[in-house]
Structure formats: C-alpha cells, structure tokens
Design an enzyme around this catalytic site. Structure first.
Site, PDB file in Angstrom:
ATOM      1  CB  SER A   1      -0.923   0.003   1.221  1.00  0.00           C
ATOM      2  OG  SER A   1      -1.910  -0.988   1.064  1.00  0.00           O
TER       3      SER A   1
ATOM      4  CD  GLU B   1       5.907   0.113  -1.892  1.00  0.00           C
ATOM      5  OE1 GLU B   1       5.042  -0.707  -1.521  1.00  0.00           O
ATOM      6  OE2 GLU B   1       6.837   0.501  -1.167  1.00  0.00           O
TER       7      GLU B   1
ATOM      8  CG  HIS C   1       5.236  -1.191   9.360  1.00  0.00           C
ATOM      9  ND1 HIS C   1       6.606  -1.123   9.381  1.00  0.00           N
ATOM     10  CD2 HIS C   1       4.884  -1.170   8.056  1.00  0.00           C
ATOM     11  CE1 HIS C   1       7.059  -1.080   8.149  1.00  0.00           C
ATOM     12  NE2 HIS C   1       6.038  -1.110   7.323  1.00  0.00           N
TER      13      HIS C   1
HETATM   14  C1  DLZ Z   1       5.634  -3.889   5.499  1.00  0.00           C
HETATM   15  C2  DLZ Z   1       4.150  -3.955   5.404  1.00  0.00           C
HETATM   16  C3  DLZ Z   1       3.371  -4.385   6.505  1.00  0.00           C
HETATM   17  C4  DLZ Z   1       3.997  -4.779   7.794  1.00  0.00           C
HETATM   18  N1  DLZ Z   1       2.042  -4.485   6.421  1.00  0.00           N
HETATM   19  C5  DLZ Z   1       1.427  -4.134   5.274  1.00  0.00           C
HETATM   20  C6  DLZ Z   1       0.018  -4.224   5.164  1.00  0.00           C
HETATM   21  O1  DLZ Z   1      -0.714  -4.652   6.071  1.00  0.00           O
HETATM   22  N2  DLZ Z   1      -0.534  -3.828   3.986  1.00  0.00           N
HETATM   23  C7  DLZ Z   1       0.190  -3.356   2.937  1.00  0.00           C
HETATM   24  O2  DLZ Z   1      -0.375  -3.000   1.902  1.00  0.00           O
HETATM   25  N3  DLZ Z   1       1.535  -3.281   3.018  1.00  0.00           N
HETATM   26  C8  DLZ Z   1       2.162  -3.666   4.131  1.00  0.00           C
HETATM   27  N4  DLZ Z   1       3.527  -3.596   4.224  1.00  0.00           N
HETATM   28  C9  DLZ Z   1       4.293  -3.236   3.008  1.00  0.00           C
HETATM   29  C10 DLZ Z   1       4.429  -1.720   2.760  1.00  0.00           C
HETATM   30  O3  DLZ Z   1       3.219  -1.175   2.256  1.00  0.00           O
HETATM   31  C11 DLZ Z   1       5.528  -1.464   1.700  1.00  0.00           C
HETATM   32  O4  DLZ Z   1       5.282  -2.232   0.562  1.00  0.00           O
HETATM   33  C12 DLZ Z   1       6.914  -1.803   2.227  1.00  0.00           C
HETATM   34  O5  DLZ Z   1       7.180  -1.117   3.438  1.00  0.00           O
HETATM   35  C13 DLZ Z   1       8.009  -1.429   1.180  1.00  0.00           C
HETATM   36  O6  DLZ Z   1       8.020  -0.010   0.954  1.00  0.00           O
END
Ligand code: DLZ
Length: 158
Positions: free
Chosen positions: A65, A67, A96
């Site tokens: 998300s 990105e 986070h």
């Molecule tokens: C790292 C991460 C975590 C812990 N949780 C989610 C989530 O619940 N939903 C989501 O869309 N993305 C998550 N990410 C990934 C981050 O959005 C992102 O892709 C990474 O930090 C790399 O920039």
C-alpha cells in the site's frame, strides 16, 4: 463507507453516470492479496456494469500500500480520467500500520490536490483480517464497488 448500518454496495445504479466514454487506471497493492483481489474484482465489475469498456481499464500492480502513491502518480500521467488505488493494511504488533495508513492517505490526498485527475481511496485499514473480509465482498459489502461508483461520479464532474 460500508458499515453495519450503511452498506454502500447497495447503491442505486440510476444515480451513477454512464461510463462508456471514460478510461480508468486501477492500482492494486499485492499485500493481503486475497483482500485486494476481491476489491479489484468489485471495482472492475462495477465499472463494466456501468458500461466502461474492458480495454479502457488499465491495471497497475504495486508491492504494498505504501507504493500506491507512486503507482497512482504514474497512472495520473497516463491517458485515463480517474485512478482507483486499492490496498489493504491490517494492524500488526508494531506501529507500522499507522505509518503506512497515514502516508497513503496523505499521499493520495496530495495527488488529488496537485494532479489533473481524481485518485479514489480504496484502502481498507482494519484491525483484523475478519474485518477486511467483511468489507471486500463479505457481510458489509465490497469497498471496491464503492470506489468504482465514486470514480464514475468524479469523472462526470464538469
Ligand atoms: C511492510 C508492510 C506491513 C507490515 N504491512 C502491510 C500491510 O498490512 N498492507 C500493505 O499494503 N503493506 C504492508 N507492508 C508493506 C508496505 O506497504 C511497503 O510495501 C513496504 O514497506 C516497502 O516499501
């Protein structure tokens, strides 16, 4: 927004502008893919239902998300009339969650202020996967449907 009292997936189709002449980009986050695929399906099928042509719907996948902002920014520069950003952030054990949710919400708000076309916020921010399932085709509807309806209404603004 879907809630126990108000399931927007039950919208009145007569109040939604016809989509035949419009183009859309759907930016889809790969995190929690079972949820984001259901949201994508809800949005895609709703656009089709309102006469958007399949060839006028572009899909862009991004890793998470966080990105979505960059993906939506690139999509704004394409030949489309609106962008729908689709993601699912689920609360974990650390902070986070709040950093990602805040960054995406502010980022997409900024794109709406600075860009020439609207970016719709279809990002679920839930405490549990059960809540996400309920809002992505479950008991509380599908936020993707709501996002597509919002996109169709936004592109029709003169
Ligand atoms: C790292 C991460 C975590 C812990 N949780 C989610 C989530 O619940 N939903 C989501 O869309 N993305 C998550 N990410 C990934 C981050 O959005 C992102 O892709 C990474 O930090 C790399 O920039």
């Amino acid at each position: 927004m879907a809630s126990v009292l108000n399931n927007l997936s039950d919208y009145n189709p007569k109040n939604v502008p016809d989509g035949r002449k419009y183009r859309f980009a759907l930016v889809v986050s790969e995190w929690n893919a079972n949820i984001t695929e259901s949201l994508f399906e809800g949005a895609f099928q709703t656009l089709i239902k309102h006469n958007v042509l399949k060839e006028n719907i572009v899909r862009i996948d991004v890793p998470g998300s966080f990105e979505l902002v960059y993906g939506a920014s690139k999509a704004q520069q394409m030949d489309v009339d609106a962008v729908i950003s689709i993601g699912s952030v689920i609360q974990g054990e650390t902070r986070h969650f709040e950093f990602i949710c805040n960054a995406v919400a502010h980022g997409i708000k900024d794109l709406n202020l600075s860009g020439k076309i609207p970016v719709i916020f279809c990002v679920l921010t839930d405490d549990t996967i059960v809540q996400s399932e309920a809002r992505s085709g479950g008991a509380l509807g599908n936020k993707g449907v709501e996002a597509a309806v919002a996109a169709l209404k936004m592109v029709a603004i003169p």
